[in-house]
Design a protein around this motif. Structure first.
Motif, short mmCIF file in Angstrom:
data_model
loop_
_atom_site.label_atom_id
_atom_site.label_comp_id
_atom_site.label_asym_id
_atom_site.label_seq_id
_atom_site.Cartn_x
_atom_site.Cartn_y
_atom_site.Cartn_z
N TYR A 251 5.59 -1.94 -9.40
CA TYR A 251 5.34 -3.26 -10.00
C TYR A 251 6.52 -4.22 -9.81
O TYR A 251 6.33 -5.42 -9.66
N ASP A 252 7.74 -3.66 -9.82
CA ASP A 252 8.94 -4.50 -9.68
C ASP A 252 9.34 -4.73 -8.22
O ASP A 252 10.35 -5.39 -7.95
N ALA A 253 8.60 -4.13 -7.29
CA ALA A 253 9.01 -4.21 -5.88
C ALA A 253 8.97 -5.65 -5.38
O ALA A 253 8.19 -6.48 -5.87
N ASP A 254 9.81 -5.93 -4.40
CA ASP A 254 9.78 -7.25 -3.76
C ASP A 254 8.59 -7.33 -2.81
O ASP A 254 8.02 -8.40 -2.59
N GLU A 255 8.27 -6.17 -2.20
CA GLU A 255 7.15 -6.11 -1.25
C GLU A 255 6.59 -4.70 -1.31
O GLU A 255 7.30 -3.75 -1.68
N ALA A 256 5.35 -4.54 -0.92
CA ALA A 256 4.76 -3.21 -0.76
C ALA A 256 3.74 -3.28 0.37
O ALA A 256 3.17 -4.34 0.63
N PHE A 257 3.59 -2.15 1.07
CA PHE A 257 2.54 -2.12 2.09
C PHE A 257 2.02 -0.70 2.28
O PHE A 257 2.70 0.28 1.92
N PHE A 258 0.81 -0.62 2.82
CA PHE A 258 0.23 0.64 3.25
C PHE A 258 0.38 0.73 4.76
O PHE A 258 0.36 -0.31 5.44
N CYS A 259 0.48 1.96 5.28
CA CYS A 259 0.44 2.08 6.74
C CYS A 259 -0.33 3.33 7.14
O CYS A 259 -0.41 4.32 6.40
N GLY A 260 -0.91 3.26 8.31
CA GLY A 260 -1.69 4.37 8.84
C GLY A 260 -2.29 3.96 10.17
O GLY A 260 -2.28 2.78 10.52
N THR A 261 -2.83 4.94 10.88
CA THR A 261 -3.44 4.64 12.17
C THR A 261 -4.52 3.58 12.02
O THR A 261 -4.56 2.62 12.79
N ALA A 262 -5.40 3.74 11.04
CA ALA A 262 -6.47 2.78 10.86
C ALA A 262 -5.94 1.49 10.23
O ALA A 262 -6.23 0.40 10.69
N ALA A 263 -5.14 1.63 9.18
CA ALA A 263 -4.68 0.46 8.40
C ALA A 263 -3.55 -0.30 9.09
O ALA A 263 -3.22 -1.42 8.70
N GLU A 264 -2.91 0.33 10.07
CA GLU A 264 -1.72 -0.21 10.75
C GLU A 264 -0.68 -0.55 9.67
O GLU A 264 -0.34 0.32 8.88
N ILE A 265 -0.20 -1.79 9.58
CA ILE A 265 0.72 -2.11 8.46
C ILE A 265 0.05 -3.21 7.64
O ILE A 265 -0.03 -4.36 8.07
N THR A 266 -0.50 -2.82 6.51
CA THR A 266 -1.26 -3.74 5.68
C THR A 266 -0.49 -4.06 4.39
O THR A 266 -0.27 -3.17 3.56
N PRO A 267 -0.09 -5.31 4.23
CA PRO A 267 0.65 -5.68 3.01
C PRO A 267 -0.21 -5.51 1.75
O PRO A 267 -1.43 -5.69 1.80
N ILE A 268 0.45 -5.19 0.65
CA ILE A 268 -0.24 -5.09 -0.65
C ILE A 268 0.13 -6.32 -1.47
O ILE A 268 1.31 -6.58 -1.72
N ARG A 269 -0.91 -7.07 -1.87
CA ARG A 269 -0.68 -8.33 -2.60
C ARG A 269 -0.68 -8.12 -4.10
O ARG A 269 0.10 -8.70 -4.84
N VAL A 270 -1.59 -7.26 -4.55
CA VAL A 270 -1.80 -7.05 -5.98
C VAL A 270 -2.05 -5.57 -6.23
O VAL A 270 -2.74 -4.91 -5.45
N VAL A 271 -1.47 -5.05 -7.33
CA VAL A 271 -1.80 -3.69 -7.76
C VAL A 271 -2.44 -3.80 -9.14
O VAL A 271 -1.93 -4.50 -10.02
N ALA A 272 -3.56 -3.11 -9.30
CA ALA A 272 -4.27 -3.18 -10.59
C ALA A 272 -4.42 -1.79 -11.17
O ALA A 272 -4.52 -0.80 -10.44
#
Ligand code: PMP
Length: 322
Positions: A251-272
């Motif tokens: 929650y306190d991170a400046d940035e977050a992202f997921f990565c994977g073969t399918a997702a490549e590098i996908t930024p995370i905008r919101v966590v719920a």
């Protein structure tokens, strides 16, 4: 979900067969019990017009390692033979850009989850066209993710193995997220620490440093994760790849992202997260999405997969004549 459109051929047990003829029997053990090692590999069209399979030997190495972790399956081909079979499948289908799914099946073996040692093993390689896994705009604008109630407990399954049966957990996490209007599920370990997406590794950026859960956690040793770590370190970014990330760190991170073969590098905008009364609380991650570090890593990653960074070309790319 990406549809599988029929192509010309599927490789099965040593030869290419027409797509419609790639059949298995309904009593196949892997259908009954889900013990199915598999891989997901991307092929990219490079900037020079050629096509290249990304990190083919790492994927095939992991496929064999998955089989080994089960202690149940011995793949009746060598790693080199499977690599060659992937190349042949790509060539014969003229798949210039897309996705390749090698999978290993325990054939017809009877009733009971543990097959006999001499049960037949089948291997198939499915090619398909593939676009943006998490939807149009995900790479550019980021996604909204929901923390799942389904956890990955290390004493339940060997999460380092990439087995089809594990993806029941992934499907449940994703379903839960989708039903609440989110793009993807985020799973916690048994201690409540965020560890992965339904089928992606997790990174956060805090004070210029990159953090990702360690391989001591119940996660898949992602090949994209490894690529991101190497790309970042080569650019002087500090990476802590054995982190324990608490929910508050995310929650306190400046940035977050997921990565994977399918997702490549996908930024995370919101966590719920949903509380026990069914109330959903949303936390925006950082002030802009994608943040500067995520953007930089996306740029490096797409340059690397398209053959624009000489130092990774030889190790990471298998160029294919199509
Ligand atoms: N974790 C899980 C559970 C996955 O299914 C995947 C996708 N294979 C990943 C992480 C990312 O791994 P990779 O980068 O090797 O595709």
């Amino acid at each position: 979900m990406a549809k599988i459109e029929p192509m010309d051929f599927i490789w099965m047990d040593g030869k290419l067969v027409p797509w419609q003829e790639a059949m298995i029997h309904i009593t196949t053990h892997s259908v009954l019990y889900g013990i199915t090692p598999f891989e997901g590999i991307r092929i990219y069209k490079c900037s020079d017009g050629r096509s290249a399979i990304f990190r083919l030997n790492s994927h095939i190495y992991r496929l064999f390692n998955t089989a080994k972790i089960t202690g149940i399956i011995k793949i009746p081909f060598t790693r080199l033979e499977i690599e060659q079979a992937v190349i042949e499948t790509v060539q014969k289908n003229k798949l210039e850009e897309g996705y390749i799914r090698p999978l290993v099946l325990i054939g017809v073996a009877g009733i009971g989850p543990l097959p006999d040692d001499n049960s037949p093993i089948q291997v198939a390689i499915i090619p398909c066209r593939f676009g943006h896994y998490l939807g149009g705009g995900a790479l550019e604008r980021g996604i909204r993710v929901k923390i799942s109630k389904w956890r990955r407990d290390d004493r339940v399954l060997p999460w380092h193995a990439k087995l089809a049966g594990h993806y029941i957990n992934a499907a449940l996490a994703k379903k839960e997220a989708k039903e609440s209007g989110y793009d993807e599920g985020l799973v916690l370990d048994s201690r409540g620490c965020p560890i992965e997406g339904s089928a992606e590794n997790l990174f956060i950026v805090k004070d210029g440093e990159l953090l990702t859960p360690g391989l001591d956690k119940p996660i898949l040793a992602g090949i994209t994760r490894n690529s991101v770590i190497r790309l970042a370190r080569n650019k002087g970014i500090t990476v802590k790849d054995d982190a324990t990330i608490l929910k508050d760190d995310l929650y306190d991170a400046d940035e977050a992202f997921f990565c994977g073969t399918a997702a490549e590098i996908t930024p995370i905008r919101v966590v719920a997260e949903e509380d026990k009364y069914g109330e959903i609380e949303e936390v925006p991650i950082g002030s802009v999405c994608p943040g500067a570090t995520t953007k930089k890593l996306q740029e490096l990653f797409f340059k690397a997969v398209r053959g624009e960074i000489a130092e990774y070309q030889k190790e990471w790319l298998t160029y294919i004549e199509i």
